[in-house]
Design a protein around this motif. Structure first.
Motif, PDB file in Angstrom:
ATOM      1  N   TYR A  89       1.977  -5.256  -1.879  1.00 27.48           N
ATOM      2  CA  TYR A  89       2.099  -6.421  -0.997  1.00 27.48           C
ATOM      3  C   TYR A  89       2.409  -6.045   0.456  1.00 27.48           C
ATOM      4  O   TYR A  89       1.695  -6.470   1.369  1.00 27.48           O
ATOM      5  N   PRO A  90       3.457  -5.231   0.688  1.00 26.28           N
ATOM      6  CA  PRO A  90       3.728  -4.885   2.100  1.00 26.28           C
ATOM      7  C   PRO A  90       2.555  -4.157   2.752  1.00 26.28           C
ATOM      8  O   PRO A  90       2.256  -4.392   3.932  1.00 26.28           O
ATOM      9  N   ALA A  91       1.898  -3.316   1.986  1.00 30.00           N
ATOM     10  CA  ALA A  91       0.759  -2.587   2.549  1.00 30.00           C
ATOM     11  C   ALA A  91      -0.341  -3.569   2.935  1.00 30.00           C
ATOM     12  O   ALA A  91      -0.914  -3.493   4.025  1.00 30.00           O
ATOM     13  N   ALA A  92      -0.614  -4.531   2.055  1.00 32.79           N
ATOM     14  CA  ALA A  92      -1.656  -5.515   2.348  1.00 32.79           C
ATOM     15  C   ALA A  92      -1.288  -6.333   3.570  1.00 32.79           C
ATOM     16  O   ALA A  92      -2.130  -6.621   4.423  1.00 32.79           O
ATOM     17  N   VAL A  93      -0.019  -6.713   3.682  1.00 32.81           N
ATOM     18  CA  VAL A  93       0.435  -7.473   4.853  1.00 32.81           C
ATOM     19  C   VAL A  93       0.225  -6.646   6.111  1.00 32.81           C
ATOM     20  O   VAL A  93      -0.304  -7.131   7.114  1.00 32.81           O
ATOM     21  N   TYR A  94       0.626  -5.389   6.041  1.00 35.85           N
ATOM     22  CA  TYR A  94       0.509  -4.540   7.220  1.00 35.85           C
ATOM     23  C   TYR A  94      -0.956  -4.441   7.653  1.00 35.85           C
ATOM     24  O   TYR A  94      -1.284  -4.658   8.818  1.00 35.85           O
TER      25      TYR A  94
END
Ligand code: ATP
Ligand code: MG
Lengths: 276, 266, 358
Positions: free
Chosen positions: A74-79
């Motif tokens: 999730y954080p990677a996708a957001v970034y």
């Protein structure tokens, strides 16, 4: 236009499935023979705590893998989705997918090289004097989950990215502007809007994890067995195809139950609305 | 709008890439190690590459895998494109629309076992053909799904304009529709091809005595750690990077992303 | 004027090479309808986002009711924004969109329902309360976005090009409507627009921006009558501009002559333009004497003339090739194209236009 594909699937998908379903209720004979006599023996045997245990263990490891992929992805996708330049986003996505293009087995093998008793990690730990004895890092549940996460993480990031990228960033700002703190904005706006992406990512990771064979075999080494290994053994070693078919059937039924449950949850979450 | 600067998230991204790449990077480094042991560096050497290129079994398995992937891709594209057209243009059946994703939800082990039983029952000898058939089963689903999204974004009035200008259906399809959806077809072909090359479990059950590349790798790993695999990994990595750089140069993205107009319907 | 709700002091902000805000200072009064007007890229959105708390400033401060907002987060500010894209939550019904901000405040359910109903009534959306944004027209979405922000009763409501996405007809209706709404709810509105007509129609006061600076803050009437510099003059309505040179107490236009104008601070000898609105330009027959109070009079030729119902627009060109627009009431005579005439510029209507800082 529909006909060719549907006929193809009827022959090579529906018929084989039907065959497995039928075989599951026949008797297994000596030397891999199938005795065409209906029986419930395989079902009884499959309900033995030993096999139910393996099935449950597989579900547990696959769920754990899926959850970890979600949390890591999730954080990677957001970034990636919030980079302003299309070029940067493409580049980051390619970097996420690139490892996927080396063979899955080789990537699994990399962890053997890293984690075995004479492997890179143990070598480094001993060299630094942190441990005297090599640690057994391989052949346990953690190693299997690690291997599955490593193998399927990109399959989580891609659909999450696609879902997040579609959101108008002003919608998220609007939530903050109206007084929602970050967690509330996440729960009431971000998550509901990316649920399709989350569901897709979870299915993409869960399904191949649940039925995996090489990872539990190579990284679990028989000590962390999954249902795929059991089925594999019935077909290629023990050669008890009817019982193997019953295990396949069990796997399918389980998976269907989970998918139905998940779509039910999905629909409910839509109906209730998001806040209350 | 502004690009949020998020140092924590950026650091996390770095860690994630380290996690994704370090294991592979270590294989690459070890592929040049003269030693068989992962922990001992005995100097730079190309001996594992020499062994790899002399290993006829590996080379043969690569050939087999390529043949299978190409054939399965062609079959999948043919069936999948037809299916996509059929669903998008000629039916309104939600069951069928969702049904095409079903083969993707079946675990590989189930597909593999099902086909194994089936081929045994109809006494079709296992080999390259059976793997091609097996891969085209899910390949068709992938192709249909991808081509369909492309087809949905296609403005039909362009076709109607062609018909209106006096071009018949078949030439219209070939000259207008096909070029318009060809990016979807190419994408689908790439995906199916890539997945077929990498596919292990289904091939494992349906290949019989035939050895595909993943099966070859599998047996090499099973019979002990050999740095030849490191060399294989390095070659594959280089190959995919070259492919991606090539694709990137051909289909350069243009400029920063356009502002998002309004919000779309939910 | 009552006390300032928002005070901006020396706001500066740059994005790499671009200077988006270059020392902006402003005060916005309680209950005011305030417009930020300027060409694309002049920093309007940047200023609005800084007030809303979405982007910090490099320098300067923003005070709300006298207290520095500092780096407080958007959800901590009693200020709400109506986004240019409306930014409606696509997965929520209209009612839930409007209730969203009140729920975040954890108000009692009855109060939320009452306030949502009230606001839906004000913007005329009662019948659509159970639809989702995807099922609404552009104008309806705009109302939902507005309702969602005003239901919070913010100290200041920020509106970023609230009408830009609407078609012309609807935009004109909504200008009046917004004005009415602002009176009804009694909130302070800060509206961003690059449409000068829109700003003139709605706002009590207008700040004209250019390249990150504020050129002038004034009521629509003062902006029109007394633009501070050449840019403002040409941006607000139509203005005939003549290039001249400053003298000790006025301006000289070559070769026409020299007049006294009120103090404007340009050094003698420096270039100085004067402007005049088309409705102040007087056109006379070729041989007629100029009326009293005329500053300049010179011969010209009628180039085009357009009858526009209530007005006649005439474009004339003088012997030096300069074009002048003149507007007369429909009662006036319509001159023949190609005919000769005299242009008379009344002294009282001339405005000195320094080049301006920008
Ligand atoms: N996040 C950003 N990164 C880089 N430059 C930016 C950013 N945001 C704004 N700018 C630049 O700052 C300047 C002011 O932008 P701003 O959006 O405030 O203009 P605006 O007055 O709202 O224009 P418009 O009428 O077109 O909306 C522009 O030159 C813009 O390109
Ligand atoms: Mg703007």
């Amino acid at each position: 236009m529909l006909a060719p594909a549907l006929v193809w699937w009827a022959i090579f998908l529906a018929l084989p499935m039907g065959l497995v379903l039928a075989t599951a209720f026949f008797k297994g004979g000596a030397y891999g023979a199938i005795i065409y006599e209906p029986t419930l023996r395989n079902l009884e045997r499959a309900l033995d705590p030993l096999y139910v245990g393996v099935l449950w263990h597989s579900v547990w490891l696959a769920m754990l893998t899926t959850a970890i992929c979600l949390v890591l992805g999730y954080p990677a996708a957001v970034y990636i989705a919030t980079r302003a330049s299309a070029r940067t986003r493409t580049l980051l996505l390619v970097l996420v997918i690139l490892p996927f293009w080396t063979n899955f087995l080789i990537r699994t093998y990399a962890w053997i090289v890293l984690l075995n008793r004479e492997g890179v990690v143990n070598g480094a730990l001993e060299g630094l004097g942190i441990v005297d004895e090599p640690l057994s890092l391989l052949y346990n549940d953690a190693a299997v989950v690690l291997g599955l996460v490593y193998g399927y993480l990109p399959l989580m990031i891609l659909p999450l990215y696609a879902a997040i990228e579609r959101i108008n960033p002003e919608v998220l700002e609007a939530a903050t502007d109206l007084g929602a703190r970050p967690l509330r904005a996440l729960r009431t706006v971000m998550l509901p809007l990316i649920i399709p992406g989350i569901v897709a990512g979870c299915v993409f990771v869960f399904v191949p994890s649940l039925g995996n064979i090489p990872v539990p075999e190579l990284l679990g080494g028989g000590r962390s067995e999954m249902i795929g290994n059991l089925i594999n053994r019935q077909f290629l070693t023990t050669r008890d195809w009817p019982f193997g078919s019953m295990l396949v059937l069990a796997l399918m039924v389980l998976l269907m139950a989970l998918l139905v449950l998940q779509s039910f949850v999905l629909r409910r979450s839509r109906q209730v609305g998001v806040d209350g | 709008m502004g690009e949020p600067r998020r140092p924590l998230l950026a650091a996390y991204m770095g860690a994630l890439f380290a996690f994704l790449y370090l294991p592979i990077a270590i294989l690459v480094v070890l592929s040049f190690n003269d030693s068989k042991l992962a922990t001992v560096w005995r100097g730079f050497s190309l001996r594992w590459y020499e062994e790899l290129f002399r290993d006829t079994e590996v080379l043969l398995s690569i050939r087999t895998t390529l043949v299978i992937a190409i054939a399965a891709t062609l079959l999948s594209i043919l069936f999948g494109t037809l299916l996509a057209f059929g669903i998008e243009r000629h039916t309104r059946s939600p069951a069928l629309e969702n049904g095409i994703y079903l083969p993707l939800l079946i675990p590989d082990v189930v597909t593999g076992i099902g086909l194994l039983s089936f081929f045994a029952t109809i006494s079709l000898p296992l080999g390259t053909t059976t793997v091609i058939i097996a891969h085209s089963v899910w390949g068709t689903a992938f192709a249909a799904a991808i081509v369909r999204t492309r087809l949905r974004g296609f403005d039909r009035s362009v076709e109607e304009a062609s018909l209106d200008l006096g071009v018949r259906e078949v030439p219209t399809f070939l000259r207008i529709t096909l070029p318009a959806i060809s990016p979807g077809i190419i994408a689908a072909a790439l995906v199916v091809f890539t997945l077929s090359i990498d596919e292990f479990i289904i091939a494992y059950f349906t290949a019989g005595q035939t050895v595909t590349f993943p099966i070859q790798v599998y047996s090499m790993i099973r019979f002990g750690v050999t740095p030849e695999i490191n060399a294989v990994a390095t070659v594959m990595l280089l190959f995919s990077m070259a492919l991606i750089v090539g694709a990137y140069l051909i289909a350069r993205p243009r400029g920063p992303r356009a502002a998002r107009p309004g919000e779309g319907p939910a | 004027m009552s006390h300032a709700v928002i005070a901006i002091e020396g706001a500066r902000k740059r994005f790499g090479e671009t200077i988006a805000l270059d020392g902006v200072s402003l005060e916005i009064a309680e209950g005011e309808f305030f417009a930020l007007l300027g060409p694309s890229g002049c920093g309007k959105t940047t200023l609005l986002r800084a007030i809303g708390g979405f982007a910090g400033l490099d320098q300067g401060r923003i005070l709300l009711d006298g207290a520095d907002l500092g780096r407080s987060r958007p959800y901590e500010r009693p200020v709400n924004m109506m986004f240019q894209s409306y930014a409606l939550f696509p997965h929520m019904r209209v009612r839930d969109n409007v209730a969203y901000g009140l729920r975040a405040e954890r108000l009692p359910r009855d109060e939320i329902d009452a306030r949502v109903d009230e606001v839906l009534g004000v913007v005329g959306l009662h019948d659509l309360a159970d639809r989702r944004p995807g099922q609404l027209s552009g104008g309806q979405r705009q109302r939902v976005a507005l309702a969602r922000a005003i239901v919070k009763r913010p100290r200041v409501l920020l509106l970023d090009e609230p009408l830009a996405a609407l078609d012309r007809q609807l935009r004109q209706e909504m200008q009046i409507e917004l004005k009415r709404l602002q009176h009804e709810v009694g909130l302070t509105f800060v509206v961003v627009t690059h449409d000068q007509e829109e700003a003139m129609t709605m706002a009590d006061r207008i700040a004209v921006m250019r390249s990150g600076r504020i050129l002038q803050v004034a009521t629509p009437r003062d902006l029109y009558r007394h633009p501070a510099d050449r840019f403002v003059a040409s941006f607000i309505g139509t203005m005939n501009i003549l290039d001249g040179v400053a003298t000790a107490d006025g301006v000289r236009l070559d070769p026409v002559g020299e007049v006294r104008l009120e103090a404007f601070g340009a050094a003698p000898g420096a270039p100085l333009a004067v402007g005049i609105r088309p409705d102040d330009v007087i056109l006379l027959d070729a041989d007629a004497p100029p009326p009293p109070g005329t500053a300049f009079a010179f011969p010209a030729q009628v180039e085009t003339t357009v009858f526009a119902g209530s007005q006649i627009h005439t474009l004339v060109r003088d012997t030096q090739g300069r074009a002048f627009a003149a507007t007369a009431g429909a009662g006036g005579e319509q001159r023949r194209e190609g005919s000769a005439c005299v242009v008379a510029l009344p002294l009282a209507a001339l405005v000195a236009l320094p080049e301006g800082s920008a």
